[in-house]
Design a protein around this motif. Structure first.
Motif, short mmCIF file in Angstrom:
data_model
loop_
_atom_site.label_atom_id
_atom_site.label_comp_id
_atom_site.label_asym_id
_atom_site.label_seq_id
_atom_site.Cartn_x
_atom_site.Cartn_y
_atom_site.Cartn_z
N ASP A 210 18.73 18.58 -11.02
CA ASP A 210 17.59 17.97 -10.35
C ASP A 210 16.46 18.99 -10.18
O ASP A 210 16.69 20.20 -10.13
N LYS A 211 15.26 18.47 -10.05
CA LYS A 211 14.06 19.32 -10.03
C LYS A 211 14.14 20.41 -8.98
O LYS A 211 13.82 21.58 -9.24
N GLU A 212 14.57 20.06 -7.77
CA GLU A 212 14.59 21.04 -6.69
C GLU A 212 15.61 22.15 -6.92
O GLU A 212 15.48 23.26 -6.39
N ASN A 213 16.62 21.87 -7.75
CA ASN A 213 17.64 22.89 -8.03
C ASN A 213 17.07 24.05 -8.83
O ASN A 213 17.53 25.19 -8.70
N PHE A 214 16.09 23.76 -9.67
CA PHE A 214 15.50 24.82 -10.49
C PHE A 214 14.73 25.82 -9.62
O PHE A 214 14.74 27.02 -9.88
N VAL A 215 14.08 25.30 -8.59
CA VAL A 215 13.38 26.19 -7.66
C VAL A 215 14.38 27.06 -6.91
O VAL A 215 14.19 28.27 -6.75
N LYS A 216 15.49 26.47 -6.47
CA LYS A 216 16.51 27.22 -5.75
C LYS A 216 17.13 28.30 -6.62
O LYS A 216 17.38 29.43 -6.16
N ARG A 217 17.41 27.98 -7.87
CA ARG A 217 18.10 28.95 -8.71
C ARG A 217 17.21 30.15 -9.05
O ARG A 217 17.71 31.23 -9.39
N ASN A 218 15.89 29.98 -8.96
CA ASN A 218 14.98 31.09 -9.30
C ASN A 218 15.18 32.29 -8.39
O ASN A 218 14.98 33.43 -8.80
N ARG A 219 15.56 32.05 -7.13
CA ARG A 219 15.79 33.17 -6.22
C ARG A 219 17.00 33.98 -6.66
O ARG A 219 17.08 35.20 -6.41
N ILE A 220 17.96 33.33 -7.32
CA ILE A 220 19.13 34.04 -7.82
C ILE A 220 18.76 34.88 -9.04
O ILE A 220 19.16 36.04 -9.16
N VAL A 221 17.97 34.30 -9.93
CA VAL A 221 17.50 35.04 -11.11
C VAL A 221 16.80 36.33 -10.66
O VAL A 221 17.09 37.42 -11.16
N ALA A 222 15.89 36.20 -9.71
CA ALA A 222 15.16 37.37 -9.22
C ALA A 222 16.06 38.31 -8.42
O ALA A 222 15.98 39.53 -8.56
N GLY A 223 16.93 37.72 -7.60
CA GLY A 223 17.78 38.53 -6.73
C GLY A 223 18.81 39.36 -7.46
O GLY A 223 19.26 40.39 -6.96
N LEU A 224 19.18 38.95 -8.66
CA LEU A 224 20.16 39.68 -9.46
C LEU A 224 19.56 40.91 -10.14
O LEU A 224 20.29 41.79 -10.59
N SER A 225 18.24 40.98 -10.19
CA SER A 225 17.58 41.87 -11.14
C SER A 225 16.84 43.03 -10.48
O SER A 225 16.33 42.92 -9.37
#
Length: 231
Positions: A210-225
């Motif tokens: 769902d659309k809102e899930n993509f926004v949520k997952r972005n914090r993980i992408v950034a937080g891992l890096s």
């Protein structure tokens, strides 16, 4: 995590009013998700920011049936759940206040003592963007970094593929459960990525992209890096 800890932790995450921040607060105060459910009213209400409504929500035992189904899915599909207090949980993500309480992992991911770079960007990548992305990853190759992206169209999947060409570990952070692949046309890349890298998600098998899930997952992408490159 053993099955009892996993069951209780997942059940806690299904309690109304409990998100990652509140769940961490409860667990840090009481020691475990199991202890949260067993705690007396006075112990729950003594935690700053937690009130009687949340305490009453914790009495809802229906969340355990949902959690039990997810535990069965996890065990049947060789998915590795990473608890935020575990040694194997990504170290950088531990420093994100809203990092997932449980991160689900598939493949062969090894972040120990590894540099991590996220490369994300437009779904409609230009030839200039492709050339820049390729040269960037090729120049980084001697450092043996882990390349992280979102497994989406455009820059994401291009970065994953160039990383694999360079024999670099690459991780896709997806916005849905690990029971599906999105976009479906990217299914052909899954096996290769899981050989040297794999996938992370915070979402259950019942979650759709769902659309809102993509926004949520972005914090993980950034937080891992250590760094995030936007193309």
């Amino acid at each position: 995590m053993n099955d009892i800890d996993l069951l209780n932790t997942l059940a806690l995450m299904r309690v109304e009013g409990v998100g990652d921040i509140v769940a961490k607060k409860l667990i840090n105060h009481l020691g475990s998700a199991q202890a949260v459910f067993a705690a007396k009213r006075s112990a729950i209400l003594a935690i700053e920011g937690v009130g009687s409504i949340l305490y009453n929500n914790l009495r809802n035992t229906n969340v355990f049936a949902l959690a039990e189904n997810e535990v069965k899915f996890i065990r049947a599909n060789n998915i590795k759940p990473l608890f935020f207090m575990d040694a194997g949980y990504p170290e950088r993500l531990k420093h994100c206040i809203d990092g997932p309480v449980v991160l689900f992992s598939s493949g062969n991911i090894d972040l120990a003592n590894r540099k991590t770079i996220s490369i994300v960007g437009t779904r409609q990548m230009t030839s200039y963007g492709a050339d820049f992305c390729r040269k960037l990853i090729e120049d980084l190759q001697p450092l043996n970094p882990v390349i992280i992206s979102g497994f989406a169209y455009g820059v994401d999947i291009f970065a994953h593929n160039v990383a694999m060409e360079q024999n670099l570990q690459t991780i896709g952070v997806v916005a849905h459960g690990l029971n599906q692949v999105y976009p479906k046309v990217h299914k052909k890349y899954v096996a290769a990525m899981e050989q040297n890298g794999g996938f992370f998600t915070e979402f259950w098998s019942t979650s759709n992209p769902d659309k809102e899930n993509f926004v949520k997952r972005n914090r993980i992408v950034a937080g891992l890096s250590e760094a995030t490159i936007i193309i």
